[in-house]
Design a protein around this motif. Structure first.
Motif, PDB file in Angstrom:
ATOM      1  N   UNK A 130       0.818  -1.218   0.000  1.00 45.00           N
ATOM      2  CA  UNK A 130       0.000   0.000   0.000  1.00 45.00           C
ATOM      3  C   UNK A 130       0.854   1.272   0.000  1.00 45.00           C
ATOM      4  N   UNK A 131       0.354   2.300  -0.666  1.00 46.80           N
ATOM      5  CA  UNK A 131       1.012   3.607  -0.666  1.00 46.80           C
ATOM      6  C   UNK A 131       0.125   4.599   0.083  1.00 46.80           C
ATOM      7  N   UNK A 132       0.752   5.477   0.866  1.00 51.54           N
ATOM      8  CA  UNK A 132       0.022   6.563   1.521  1.00 51.54           C
ATOM      9  C   UNK A 132       0.395   7.858   0.803  1.00 51.54           C
ATOM     10  N   UNK A 133      -0.613   8.528   0.261  1.00 52.15           N
ATOM     11  CA  UNK A 133      -0.397   9.779  -0.462  1.00 52.15           C
ATOM     12  C   UNK A 133      -0.988  10.910   0.367  1.00 52.15           C
ATOM     13  N   UNK A 134      -0.142  11.850   0.782  1.00 49.37           N
ATOM     14  CA  UNK A 134      -0.625  13.013   1.532  1.00 49.37           C
ATOM     15  C   UNK A 134      -0.907  14.130   0.541  1.00 49.37           C
ATOM     16  N   UNK A 135      -2.148  14.629   0.539  1.00 48.05           N
ATOM     17  CA  UNK A 135      -2.547  15.667  -0.416  1.00 48.05           C
ATOM     18  C   UNK A 135      -3.509  15.108  -1.441  1.00 48.05           C
ATOM     19  N   UNK A 136      -4.285  16.007  -2.053  1.00 44.10           N
ATOM     20  CA  UNK A 136      -5.244  15.564  -3.074  1.00 44.10           C
ATOM     21  C   UNK A 136      -5.364  16.604  -4.188  1.00 44.10           C
ATOM     22  N   UNK A 142      -1.720  13.066 -10.242  1.00 49.66           N
ATOM     23  CA  UNK A 142      -0.742  12.504 -11.192  1.00 49.66           C
ATOM     24  C   UNK A 142      -0.022  11.305 -10.571  1.00 49.66           C
ATOM     25  N   UNK A 143       0.365  11.441  -9.310  1.00 54.38           N
ATOM     26  CA  UNK A 143       1.117  10.387  -8.626  1.00 54.38           C
ATOM     27  C   UNK A 143       0.234   9.173  -8.340  1.00 54.38           C
ATOM     28  N   UNK A 144      -0.972   9.420  -7.863  1.00 51.66           N
ATOM     29  CA  UNK A 144      -1.871   8.309  -7.529  1.00 51.66           C
ATOM     30  C   UNK A 144      -2.239   7.503  -8.774  1.00 51.66           C
ATOM     31  N   UNK A 145      -2.531   8.177  -9.887  1.00 50.42           N
ATOM     32  CA  UNK A 145      -2.854   7.441 -11.122  1.00 50.42           C
ATOM     33  C   UNK A 145      -1.639   6.653 -11.622  1.00 50.42           C
ATOM     34  N   UNK A 146      -0.460   7.247 -11.486  1.00 45.78           N
ATOM     35  CA  UNK A 146       0.754   6.552 -11.934  1.00 45.78           C
ATOM     36  C   UNK A 146       0.985   5.298 -11.090  1.00 45.78           C
ATOM     37  N   UNK A 147       0.825   5.422  -9.766  1.00 52.81           N
ATOM     38  CA  UNK A 147       1.007   4.267  -8.884  1.00 52.81           C
ATOM     39  C   UNK A 147      -0.009   3.180  -9.216  1.00 52.81           C
ATOM     40  N   UNK A 148      -1.248   3.612  -9.464  1.00 53.62           N
ATOM     41  CA  UNK A 148      -2.301   2.652  -9.773  1.00 53.62           C
ATOM     42  C   UNK A 148      -1.984   1.894 -11.071  1.00 53.62           C
ATOM     43  N   UNK A 149      -1.619   2.650 -12.103  1.00 50.70           N
ATOM     44  CA  UNK A 149      -1.313   2.013 -13.393  1.00 50.70           C
ATOM     45  C   UNK A 149      -0.088   1.116 -13.287  1.00 50.70           C
ATOM     46  N   UNK A 150       0.793   1.408 -12.323  1.00 50.57           N
ATOM     47  CA  UNK A 150       2.019   0.643 -12.167  1.00 50.57           C
ATOM     48  C   UNK A 150       1.835  -0.558 -11.224  1.00 50.57           C
ATOM     49  N   UNK A 194       5.440   6.112   1.353  1.00 53.11           N
ATOM     50  CA  UNK A 194       4.795   7.338   1.853  1.00 53.11           C
ATOM     51  C   UNK A 194       5.255   8.488   0.964  1.00 53.11           C
ATOM     52  N   UNK A 195       4.273   9.233   0.433  1.00 51.47           N
ATOM     53  CA  UNK A 195       4.569  10.353  -0.459  1.00 51.47           C
ATOM     54  C   UNK A 195       3.922  11.621   0.063  1.00 51.47           C
ATOM     55  N   UNK A 196       4.692  12.690   0.239  1.00 50.65           N
ATOM     56  CA  UNK A 196       4.074  13.985   0.536  1.00 50.65           C
ATOM     57  C   UNK A 196       3.909  14.764  -0.758  1.00 50.65           C
ATOM     58  N   UNK A 197       2.661  15.059  -1.130  1.00 50.77           N
ATOM     59  CA  UNK A 197       2.407  15.886  -2.321  1.00 50.77           C
ATOM     60  C   UNK A 197       1.867  17.252  -1.922  1.00 50.77           C
ATOM     61  N   UNK A 198       1.791  17.525  -0.618  1.00 51.95           N
ATOM     62  CA  UNK A 198       1.319  18.849  -0.199  1.00 51.95           C
ATOM     63  C   UNK A 198       2.488  19.840  -0.241  1.00 51.95           C
ATOM     64  N   UNK A 199       2.154  21.104  -0.044  1.00 55.30           N
ATOM     65  CA  UNK A 199       3.223  22.119  -0.019  1.00 55.30           C
ATOM     66  C   UNK A 199       3.836  22.244   1.374  1.00 55.30           C
ATOM     67  N   UNK A 200       3.366  21.453   2.328  1.00 56.03           N
ATOM     68  CA  UNK A 200       3.896  21.510   3.694  1.00 56.03           C
ATOM     69  C   UNK A 200       5.351  21.048   3.710  1.00 56.03           C
ATOM     70  N   UNK A 201       6.206  21.823   4.382  1.00 61.72           N
ATOM     71  CA  UNK A 201       7.624  21.471   4.448  1.00 61.72           C
ATOM     72  C   UNK A 201       8.473  22.245   3.458  1.00 61.72           C
ATOM     73  N   UNK A 202       7.798  22.926   2.524  1.00 61.35           N
ATOM     74  CA  UNK A 202       8.530  23.758   1.562  1.00 61.35           C
ATOM     75  C   UNK A 202       9.053  25.000   2.286  1.00 61.35           C
ATOM     76  N   UNK A 203      10.181  25.551   1.830  1.00 63.02           N
ATOM     77  CA  UNK A 203      10.699  26.791   2.417  1.00 63.02           C
ATOM     78  C   UNK A 203       9.578  27.828   2.474  1.00 63.02           C
ATOM     79  N   UNK A 204       9.377  28.418   3.644  1.00 65.78           N
ATOM     80  CA  UNK A 204       8.359  29.461   3.779  1.00 65.78           C
ATOM     81  C   UNK A 204       6.960  28.939   4.076  1.00 65.78           C
TER      82      UNK A 204
END
Ligand code: ATR
Length: 281
Positions: A130-136, A142-150, A194-204
């Motif tokens: 299983x993959x955990x994707x943070x963000x929607x 793009x990432x979730x569809x790629x993981x699914x197809x893969x 585990x994938x973070x796709x949110x902007x949390x953790x970015x500079x600023x």
């Protein structure tokens, strides 16, 4: 300084604003490295003018463009043809203009994500668990569809706004599960990625708060944020023994299909390229 001839091949990136984009640095590195007579330019285009510009560019000899914020969704409706992956994701980041002047849109973000993991995480396979994707948002789709197809067996989506979680889970169907944002730490149990796709953790931006206690040590952790290169999430994961991959490679890999189509050569993602794209000026 590289010089180009009057027959130079032309491509670019459209954004509003576009000055932050690293794509010109990236593509011009490859053009220079391979001594290709071509140029890749930043194109600041207001959203009101995107349709006109996409019609005009092939008439000016452009072979194609990339799209960045805020144009990726609008471009889907403005191109003549959309490939099936871009249609599912709901966004276009790469356009090829044919010799007849038709525009064909694709989305290479998901491919870039997978290729980055394939290059930097030995033995990576989406099918491992299983993959955990943070963000929607767009990147999550793009990432979730790629993981699914893969071949990923289960995709757990956790996002601050539950309506967006549900909308993405419904679009994905079968293997996708909605996770409440408050339950993101528990959702790590038994996961392989585990994938973070949110902007949390970015500079600023605010930090991403997530306890990793439930995450198996065998799980791979990656972040699409690449400024900083090692986010707090990656540092935390690495310090407890998880394998990590930073987000820069996704940016570099998503650019390869466009470059290959426009300039006729499949370029490499090398350490030299990473350093060049990261360096200022
Ligand atoms: P992209 O196309 O890069 O994915 P986006 O569509 O704006 O950009 O998505 C940004 C993501 O970061 C979203 O999942 C967003 O959550 P919401 O859907 O609730 O807006 C997430 N995000 C941004 N700021 C956040 C915060 N302070 N806390 C939690 N999630 C946040």
């Amino acid at each position: 300084m590289r010089s180009i001839s009057g027959a130079a091949k032309l491509a670019g990136v459209i954004g509003w604003p576009v000055s932050h984009s690293r794509s010109p640095r990236l593509h011009n590195f490859w053009l220079e490295k391979h001594k290709i007579d071509g140029a890749y330019v930043p194109l600041p285009v207001h959203p009101d003018h995107l349709g006109d510009v996409l019609k005009a560019l092939p008439r000016m000899g452009f072979l194609g463009v990339n799209l960045t914020l805020p144009h990726k969704e609008a471009a889907l409706r403005l191109v003549d043809q959309v490939d099936p992956t871009a249609m599912r994701i709901g966004a276009v980041n790469t356009i090829i203009f044919t010799s007849q002047g038709k525009s064909i849109g694709s989305c290479t973000d998901g491919l870039g994500f997978l290729e980055n993991l394939r290059q930097y995480a030995d033995g990576f396979s989406s099918a491992k668990g299983p993959a955990v994707v943070l963000g929607a948002g767009g990147a999550a789709a793009a990432i979730a569809f790629a993981l699914q197809e893969d071949g990923c067996p289960e995709i757990r989506i956790a996002n601050r706004t539950p309506e967006k979680t549900l909308a993405l889970v419904q679009r994905l169907g079968g293997q996708a599960k909605a996770i409440a944002w408050e339950d993101r730490a528990q959702a790590l149990a038994g996961s392989a990625l585990l994938v973070n796709t949110t902007s949390l953790g970015m500079n600023g931006q605010p930090v991403l708060n997530i306890a990793l206690d439930h995450l198996p040590r065998s799980a791979l952790v990656t972040d699409i944020v690449y400024a900083p290169l090692e986010t707090a999430l990656l540092a935390d994961a690495r310090s407890r023994g998880n394998k990590t991959v930073d987000g820069l490679g996704m940016l570099l890999h998503q650019a390869r299909p466009g470059f290959a189509a426009w300039f006729g050569l499949a370029p490499d993602v090398s350490l030299e390229l990473r350093n060049h794209v990261l360096a200022d000026g």
